[in-house]
Motif scaffolding. Sequence first.
Motif, PDB file in Angstrom:
ATOM      1  N   MET A 109       3.626  11.847  -2.887  1.00  0.00           N
ATOM      2  CA  MET A 109       4.000  13.257  -2.735  1.00  0.00           C
ATOM      3  C   MET A 109       3.716  14.034  -4.015  1.00  0.00           C
ATOM      4  SD  MET A 109       7.364  13.308  -0.256  1.00  0.00           S
ATOM      5  CE  MET A 109       8.434  12.490  -1.409  1.00  0.00           C
ATOM      6  N   ASP A 110       3.889  13.399  -5.181  1.00  0.00           N
ATOM      7  CA  ASP A 110       3.529  14.041  -6.450  1.00  0.00           C
ATOM      8  C   ASP A 110       2.040  14.389  -6.454  1.00  0.00           C
ATOM      9  OD1 ASP A 110       6.107  13.832  -7.553  1.00  0.00           O
ATOM     10  OD2 ASP A 110       5.654  11.929  -8.565  1.00  0.00           O
ATOM     11  N   PHE A 111       1.222  13.452  -5.976  1.00  0.00           N
ATOM     12  CA  PHE A 111      -0.224  13.681  -5.900  1.00  0.00           C
ATOM     13  C   PHE A 111      -0.543  14.859  -4.979  1.00  0.00           C
ATOM     14  CE2 PHE A 111      -4.096  12.929  -3.390  1.00  0.00           C
ATOM     15  CZ  PHE A 111      -5.045  13.057  -4.384  1.00  0.00           C
ATOM     16  N   MET A 112       0.060  14.854  -3.802  1.00  0.00           N
ATOM     17  CA  MET A 112      -0.220  15.929  -2.841  1.00  0.00           C
ATOM     18  C   MET A 112       0.253  17.282  -3.378  1.00  0.00           C
ATOM     19  SD  MET A 112      -2.018  14.502  -0.624  1.00  0.00           S
ATOM     20  CE  MET A 112      -2.230  15.952   0.361  1.00  0.00           C
ATOM     21  N   ALA A 113       1.413  17.301  -4.027  1.00  0.00           N
ATOM     22  CA  ALA A 113       1.913  18.554  -4.601  1.00  0.00           C
ATOM     23  C   ALA A 113       0.971  19.057  -5.690  1.00  0.00           C
ATOM     24  CB  ALA A 113       3.320  18.353  -5.154  1.00  0.00           C
ATOM     25  N   MET A 173     -13.602  20.374  -4.968  1.00  0.00           N
ATOM     26  CA  MET A 173     -12.591  19.508  -4.368  1.00  0.00           C
ATOM     27  C   MET A 173     -12.513  18.183  -5.115  1.00  0.00           C
ATOM     28  SD  MET A 173     -10.437  19.749  -2.070  1.00  0.00           S
ATOM     29  CE  MET A 173      -9.303  18.553  -1.479  1.00  0.00           C
ATOM     30  N   GLU A 174     -13.667  17.671  -5.494  1.00  0.00           N
ATOM     31  CA  GLU A 174     -13.707  16.412  -6.235  1.00  0.00           C
ATOM     32  C   GLU A 174     -12.935  16.540  -7.551  1.00  0.00           C
ATOM     33  OE1 GLU A 174     -17.031  13.446  -8.210  1.00  0.00           O
ATOM     34  OE2 GLU A 174     -17.581  14.548  -6.402  1.00  0.00           O
ATOM     35  N   GLN A 175     -13.119  17.647  -8.242  1.00  0.00           N
ATOM     36  CA  GLN A 175     -12.417  17.873  -9.504  1.00  0.00           C
ATOM     37  C   GLN A 175     -10.914  18.014  -9.267  1.00  0.00           C
ATOM     38  OE1 GLN A 175     -13.698  21.336 -11.685  1.00  0.00           O
ATOM     39  NE2 GLN A 175     -12.120  21.110 -13.225  1.00  0.00           N
ATOM     40  N   ALA A 176     -10.516  18.762  -8.244  1.00  0.00           N
ATOM     41  CA  ALA A 176      -9.087  18.955  -7.947  1.00  0.00           C
ATOM     42  C   ALA A 176      -8.417  17.625  -7.608  1.00  0.00           C
ATOM     43  CB  ALA A 176      -8.922  19.940  -6.799  1.00  0.00           C
ATOM     44  N   VAL A 177      -9.086  16.798  -6.811  1.00  0.00           N
ATOM     45  CA  VAL A 177      -8.530  15.494  -6.440  1.00  0.00           C
ATOM     46  C   VAL A 177      -8.447  14.598  -7.669  1.00  0.00           C
ATOM     47  CG1 VAL A 177      -8.972  13.395  -5.092  1.00  0.00           C
ATOM     48  CG2 VAL A 177      -9.225  15.631  -4.015  1.00  0.00           C
ATOM     49  N   GLU A 178      -9.498  14.589  -8.479  1.00  0.00           N
ATOM     50  CA  GLU A 178      -9.514  13.727  -9.655  1.00  0.00           C
ATOM     51  C   GLU A 178      -8.426  14.124 -10.658  1.00  0.00           C
ATOM     52  OE1 GLU A 178     -12.729  11.507 -12.485  1.00  0.00           O
ATOM     53  OE2 GLU A 178     -13.317  13.428 -11.625  1.00  0.00           O
ATOM     54  N   GLU A 179      -8.254  15.419 -10.888  1.00  0.00           N
ATOM     55  CA  GLU A 179      -7.213  15.880 -11.814  1.00  0.00           C
ATOM     56  C   GLU A 179      -5.816  15.555 -11.284  1.00  0.00           C
ATOM     57  OE1 GLU A 179      -8.010  20.018 -12.494  1.00  0.00           O
ATOM     58  OE2 GLU A 179      -9.807  19.595 -13.681  1.00  0.00           O
ATOM     59  N   SER A 180      -5.619  15.729  -9.996  1.00  0.00           N
ATOM     60  CA  SER A 180      -4.321  15.421  -9.380  1.00  0.00           C
ATOM     61  C   SER A 180      -4.041  13.926  -9.445  1.00  0.00           C
ATOM     62  CB  SER A 180      -4.297  15.903  -7.924  1.00  0.00           C
ATOM     63  OG  SER A 180      -4.516  17.297  -7.872  1.00  0.00           O
ATOM     64  N   TYR A 181      -5.063  13.129  -9.187  1.00  0.00           N
ATOM     65  CA  TYR A 181      -4.934  11.674  -9.279  1.00  0.00           C
ATOM     66  C   TYR A 181      -4.569  11.253 -10.700  1.00  0.00           C
ATOM     67  CZ  TYR A 181      -6.249   6.757  -9.535  1.00  0.00           C
ATOM     68  OH  TYR A 181      -6.241   5.395  -9.757  1.00  0.00           O
TER      69      TYR A 181
END
Length: 183
Positions: free
Chosen positions: A59-63, A77-85
């Motif tokens: 949930m932290d990742f999704m938030a 999108m790749e950058q947003a996912v990578e930074e969130s990860y």
Amino acid sequence: MAVLRQDVHQNIQRLEMAHESNPSKYSNFVEMLKKEVNEGNARKGASCCKAFVWLTRSMDFMAALLQRLAKDPRQSMEQAVEESYSIALKPWHGWISSAAFKVALKLVPDDKTFITLLLAKDENLETLQEEMQALTSLLLPFLEEIHSILVSLHSCCLTTCLTWYITHLFLLLSNSAGIIRLG
């Protein structure tokens, strides 16, 4: 994202099964977690504590991802996912999981495709941004409360992970100072 979805589903199932095994005894998650901590089972393979911690991390990742997309839905999108990860999951993953993530990152849809999937019929981008902001503003205080509960219980992997961080910080600082050469 399918792996994350499957992991979330399995963790929810584990918590539901524990609750259903004795609904009166496990009327809330805090009592369930306390019981495992007190019995010394919090860190064991299929514990509810571990399921709860990993569900929280997901949930932290999704938030984090929704916050980035709400701020700038046109970003990569790749950058947003990578930074969130990097913020929410990478600190807890070993090298195998991190390597698997790098492969999965290549399968993330482009930003336009992803945003199109999120948009409701006849919805515009501004409305979607407002909805993502509203969702994260509701989700973040909830996650803060969950983190407080986990810290107060000294539950699951928190102590182990703190030790991991300190050890890796020492290695990083030592390596950058030239004291220890890794590899």
